[in-house]
Design a protein around this motif. Sequence first.
Motif, PDB file in Angstrom:
ATOM      1  N   CYS A 491       0.830  -1.206   0.000  1.00 21.65           N
ATOM      2  CA  CYS A 491       0.000   0.000   0.000  1.00 21.65           C
ATOM      3  C   CYS A 491       0.863   1.252   0.000  1.00 21.65           C
ATOM      4  O   CYS A 491       0.571   2.218  -0.718  1.00 21.65           O
ATOM      5  CB  CYS A 491      -0.910   0.003   1.231  1.00 21.65           C
ATOM      6  SG  CYS A 491      -2.556  -0.632   0.883  1.00 21.65           S
ATOM      7  N   GLN A 492       1.912   1.258   0.812  1.00 26.20           N
ATOM      8  CA  GLN A 492       2.788   2.426   0.874  1.00 26.20           C
ATOM      9  C   GLN A 492       3.533   2.619  -0.437  1.00 26.20           C
ATOM     10  O   GLN A 492       3.730   3.762  -0.890  1.00 26.20           O
ATOM     11  CB  GLN A 492       3.762   2.277   2.045  1.00 26.20           C
ATOM     12  CG  GLN A 492       3.086   2.408   3.399  1.00 26.20           C
ATOM     13  CD  GLN A 492       3.916   1.842   4.529  1.00 26.20           C
ATOM     14  OE1 GLN A 492       5.003   1.321   4.318  1.00 26.20           O
ATOM     15  NE2 GLN A 492       3.400   1.938   5.747  1.00 26.20           N
ATOM     16  N   ALA A 493       3.946   1.537  -1.069  1.00 24.71           N
ATOM     17  CA  ALA A 493       4.626   1.651  -2.360  1.00 24.71           C
ATOM     18  C   ALA A 493       3.707   2.242  -3.420  1.00 24.71           C
ATOM     19  O   ALA A 493       4.167   2.953  -4.327  1.00 24.71           O
ATOM     20  CB  ALA A 493       5.131   0.280  -2.809  1.00 24.71           C
ATOM     21  N   CYS A 494       2.404   1.979  -3.279  1.00 26.21           N
ATOM     22  CA  CYS A 494       1.429   2.512  -4.240  1.00 26.21           C
ATOM     23  C   CYS A 494       0.815   3.833  -3.779  1.00 26.21           C
ATOM     24  O   CYS A 494      -0.078   4.362  -4.450  1.00 26.21           O
ATOM     25  CB  CYS A 494       0.317   1.486  -4.464  1.00 26.21           C
ATOM     26  SG  CYS A 494       0.862  -0.043  -5.237  1.00 26.21           S
ATOM     27  N   ALA A 495       1.271   4.333  -2.617  1.00 24.80           N
ATOM     28  CA  ALA A 495       0.761   5.597  -2.055  1.00 24.80           C
ATOM     29  C   ALA A 495      -0.722   5.530  -1.768  1.00 24.80           C
ATOM     30  O   ALA A 495      -1.453   6.505  -1.937  1.00 24.80           O
ATOM     31  CB  ALA A 495       1.093   6.771  -2.980  1.00 24.80           C
ATOM     32  N   TYR A 496      -1.198   4.353  -1.312  1.00 24.06           N
ATOM     33  CA  TYR A 496      -2.589   4.227  -0.914  1.00 24.06           C
ATOM     34  C   TYR A 496      -2.744   4.664   0.546  1.00 24.06           C
ATOM     35  O   TYR A 496      -1.820   4.536   1.342  1.00 24.06           O
ATOM     36  CB  TYR A 496      -3.057   2.775  -1.048  1.00 24.06           C
ATOM     37  CG  TYR A 496      -3.109   2.261  -2.466  1.00 24.06           C
ATOM     38  CD1 TYR A 496      -3.271   3.132  -3.536  1.00 24.06           C
ATOM     39  CD2 TYR A 496      -2.999   0.902  -2.736  1.00 24.06           C
ATOM     40  CE1 TYR A 496      -3.323   2.656  -4.830  1.00 24.06           C
ATOM     41  CE2 TYR A 496      -3.049   0.413  -4.035  1.00 24.06           C
ATOM     42  CZ  TYR A 496      -3.203   1.303  -5.079  1.00 24.06           C
ATOM     43  OH  TYR A 496      -3.254   0.830  -6.365  1.00 24.06           O
ATOM     44  N   PRO A 497      -3.899   5.175   0.948  1.00 27.06           N
ATOM     45  CA  PRO A 497      -4.125   5.551   2.356  1.00 27.06           C
ATOM     46  C   PRO A 497      -3.938   4.360   3.289  1.00 27.06           C
ATOM     47  O   PRO A 497      -4.150   3.202   2.901  1.00 27.06           O
ATOM     48  CB  PRO A 497      -5.571   6.044   2.366  1.00 27.06           C
ATOM     49  CG  PRO A 497      -5.861   6.425   0.946  1.00 27.06           C
ATOM     50  CD  PRO A 497      -5.055   5.485   0.094  1.00 27.06           C
ATOM     51  N   GLU A 498      -3.553   4.651   4.536  1.00 27.24           N
ATOM     52  CA  GLU A 498      -3.306   3.589   5.507  1.00 27.24           C
ATOM     53  C   GLU A 498      -4.576   2.795   5.796  1.00 27.24           C
ATOM     54  O   GLU A 498      -4.524   1.578   5.983  1.00 27.24           O
ATOM     55  CB  GLU A 498      -2.769   4.199   6.807  1.00 27.24           C
ATOM     56  CG  GLU A 498      -1.387   4.825   6.667  1.00 27.24           C
ATOM     57  CD  GLU A 498      -0.899   5.433   7.966  1.00 27.24           C
ATOM     58  OE1 GLU A 498      -1.634   5.354   8.973  1.00 27.24           O
ATOM     59  OE2 GLU A 498       0.210   5.984   7.974  1.00 27.24           O
ATOM     60  N   VAL A 499      -5.701   3.487   5.891  1.00 18.76           N
ATOM     61  CA  VAL A 499      -6.980   2.804   6.118  1.00 18.76           C
ATOM     62  C   VAL A 499      -7.817   2.999   4.858  1.00 18.76           C
ATOM     63  O   VAL A 499      -8.310   4.083   4.595  1.00 18.76           O
ATOM     64  CB  VAL A 499      -7.704   3.378   7.343  1.00 18.76           C
ATOM     65  CG1 VAL A 499      -9.036   2.660   7.534  1.00 18.76           C
ATOM     66  CG2 VAL A 499      -6.839   3.251   8.583  1.00 18.76           C
ATOM     67  N   SER A 500      -7.934   1.959   4.088  1.00 18.51           N
ATOM     68  CA  SER A 500      -8.651   2.083   2.822  1.00 18.51           C
ATOM     69  C   SER A 500      -9.132   0.706   2.378  1.00 18.51           C
ATOM     70  O   SER A 500      -8.615  -0.322   2.830  1.00 18.51           O
ATOM     71  CB  SER A 500      -7.735   2.676   1.739  1.00 18.51           C
ATOM     72  OG  SER A 500      -6.705   1.761   1.409  1.00 18.51           O
ATOM     73  N   PRO A 501     -10.120   0.671   1.490  1.00 15.94           N
ATOM     74  CA  PRO A 501     -10.564  -0.614   0.938  1.00 15.94           C
ATOM     75  C   PRO A 501      -9.431  -1.359   0.234  1.00 15.94           C
ATOM     76  O   PRO A 501      -9.390  -2.582   0.240  1.00 15.94           O
ATOM     77  CB  PRO A 501     -11.665  -0.207  -0.049  1.00 15.94           C
ATOM     78  CG  PRO A 501     -12.123   1.132   0.416  1.00 15.94           C
ATOM     79  CD  PRO A 501     -10.926   1.792   0.993  1.00 15.94           C
ATOM     80  N   ARG A 502      -8.486  -0.600  -0.348  1.00 19.75           N
ATOM     81  CA  ARG A 502      -7.404  -1.251  -1.085  1.00 19.75           C
ATOM     82  C   ARG A 502      -6.481  -2.025  -0.161  1.00 19.75           C
ATOM     83  O   ARG A 502      -5.999  -3.106  -0.495  1.00 19.75           O
ATOM     84  CB  ARG A 502      -6.640  -0.212  -1.899  1.00 19.75           C
ATOM     85  CG  ARG A 502      -7.412   0.240  -3.134  1.00 19.75           C
ATOM     86  CD  ARG A 502      -6.956   1.573  -3.662  1.00 19.75           C
ATOM     87  NE  ARG A 502      -7.424   2.671  -2.810  1.00 19.75           N
ATOM     88  CZ  ARG A 502      -7.294   3.945  -3.094  1.00 19.75           C
ATOM     89  NH1 ARG A 502      -6.718   4.301  -4.219  1.00 19.75           N
ATOM     90  NH2 ARG A 502      -7.756   4.866  -2.281  1.00 19.75           N
TER      91      ARG A 502
END
Length: 828
Positions: A491-502
């Motif tokens: 998730c961090q590598a993709c810059a996704y939020p820490e709390v997210s559906p992803r």
Amino acid sequence: MKEKELRLALVCYGGVSLALYEHGITKEILNLVRASRAYHAIPDVSARQAPTYRFAPRDGDAPDSCTEEVYFDLLKAIGAALDLRVVVDVIAGSSAGGVNGITLARALAHDLTLDPLTDMWLSEADIQRLLAPEAKARQWSKWYFLPFITPLLGRLGREGVLPAAPDLEMRSAISTFLRSRWFHPPLDGPGFTARLLTGLQAMGGGRSESGSLLPAGHRLDLVVTVTDFYGSARAIFVHDPPIVREREHRHVLRFAFEHPPGGAPVSDFGRDHVPSLAFAARATASYPGAFPPAQLGEMDGLLARRREAWPGRGRFIAANFRHYTDAGLMPEDAVLVDGSVLNNKPLSETIAAARTHSAFREVDRRLVYIDPHPYKETARPHRTPGFFATLRGALSDLPRNEPIYDELAQIDAFNDQIRQRRAVVEATRDQVSALVTLITGGEFPQEVDEASVRQWRLNGPRIQPGANLSGVSWLRLMTIEAIKVVAQLICQACAYPEVSPRLRWIEEVIDAWARSVGIYSESRIHPPVRREAELPLYARFVANFSVFYKKRRNSFIIQSTNRLYHRAASDSCYVASEDLDVVKRRLYRSLDALNIYDDAQFLSAELMWRIQDLFGRLAEVDAKDALPNPEVFVQEHRDTISSILDRLGDECDLAGLDEELDALLASPSVAALGAACQRELLISYIGYLFWDMVLLPMVPTGSTAITLEEIRVDRISPEDAASLRVENEGPILRGGTLAGFGGFFSRSTRENDYLWGRLNAVDRLFDILASTAAKPIADAGLDIAALKTRALACVLRQEAPRLTNVGDLISRLQAAVEKSDATDDEHA
């Protein structure tokens, strides 16, 4: 010599103008920590006990720091039996308490003085200065209101809103305030920001910011509550619909100071970050209706006018407004009001922060909360509250005075868990030692080498075969933790939020991949191995990503090392604390090295690209039901996922960190501690997996430390400090009048509350010191009451020249102290 740390986690409630009372308390806490630092300035314990070793004020010390000498003398007196160090490592505050927490944290982090803030509070916290220039009443503003001022003051006095006999300054200030601008915030927000910025900058006072009151190996956490007026959307996972969004208005601003052993401090409290601290102070104290809300642009404008820079701005925004940027919002659009609106008593945040702090010695952990308004039983009125009273209570008074029963119950439950964990560790110590003997094939050899330690560590799990129920459940929990680490890094590598559906979806994908390659179904029995690469797939996957486990294990070894500091002199494990410190520093470096996995910045550019190529296509997906089926996704990309995870495991290189620990446990530094000490550390290291099997189900999944220290709770309030009282005085604090704004209308009120803050703090801090060192104090026959009286007299003597508006009070208090001192002499 038994060594102990008194760790204080401080909670500062909101109290509007009672900020003066809290300022007096925080100043005394700073004096206590300074005295502890001064006592430990030389490492040799016997030298500290020499008659010639006395407290010596340094150049630049504030003139009201005389209580440092009394605290110093107490620490030295008990030092013959207990080497006690006092550390403040967590501070949380709201509103006025948030402002005081910020100033205390900056002073602790860089050994600065609070004296400029005292002058600011006494002189500048005046309603005549706080009113916005365009809002302030002129001589004939609302002249028609003047005849009603005196009757109104009389009515307010009868209802207890005002003191029974307000002084002339207060009467004049109230008249000005009531005739000032209505229906707009009357107080000057930008002017308050400027005062806060100036005061925080003035704290440097000629001291070097390279110093710190935090010993090496310690961290200071500051949490300041604010209320986000418009709030920010947060996703919550439910069953149907899969995701709901709610608007969160509670918000906290976080700052930290890290002082790694042997390394340079990393600080959010230095000069580069003073604007960040000043903005946090302005935001947490933006009392609704009195001050306008706070926005980042206000600080930007002030600094532009002053032609000053804000070097720490980017770091501050990244740390505290990431949820804004993740949602595509501008942090500059955030509108913040007083933190006490929704979170006036941030005990939960304090407890959460305190749990993350490892102990460098045996620890007496105290949560100390400052409550200027302690509950008092009063007659319950029988009349129904009126319209405005009900409205004010619902919107302001009731939320600010919510009880802390739930938080204290949480601490009780936490302490129960700690006692259970300690009981489990002690009850299974002999069994774990026996299991380690099975692993090593007998007693440890006289000379332990690195290869042997590595082989013992790797083959420990073989002693607990897969058929063992606790071993099976533990391995499943370890696998779940490893999946969480992998998903977070992706998730961090993709810059996704820490709390997210992803994030939730990626966890499901990695879990489906683990099932497809047999990680859950493989046999748990494996042949002897010499390297991680020889482990079977399930064990290699866990070993590659067991960040949480390794943090717990390293913390446990550090706690085991703490036990060695006070072993009896006749014990074969008795060693000098300096030798243990060498080992501890290396253990802490190993623990700190695991922090690199908190984000994905350590990954290579190539691996980042590969992760983004596979998982980055989810960037525009917001709903869980729009994401691909995890099992289908794994069927289509299993080989690619396997290749990415192999590379990810190599770049994490947790095996390398384990090998460094293997080398440490076999090093001359550990061998020099003696065979008994080395054996105890080796049992803690090799046998920790057995303790983790028992303890892990007792803590939340993903826990990074299994602490064994309880938290005791102490309060500082006017009700608790009973050593010094003035007869027929009534309530000692006056700033609580006028709905908490009373101190802003009278300097004598501010002086009164500040003085009582220092006096109450002296009283309660000696009580806390006496309870943490009860046996050494009793054995030495120390007269705590006499030392307390000496410190109280010191405060009164030193504050008398500054607090000229409460001279009569000081005279009466000095007489009470002299009477108490004479009584103590008679008893002696």
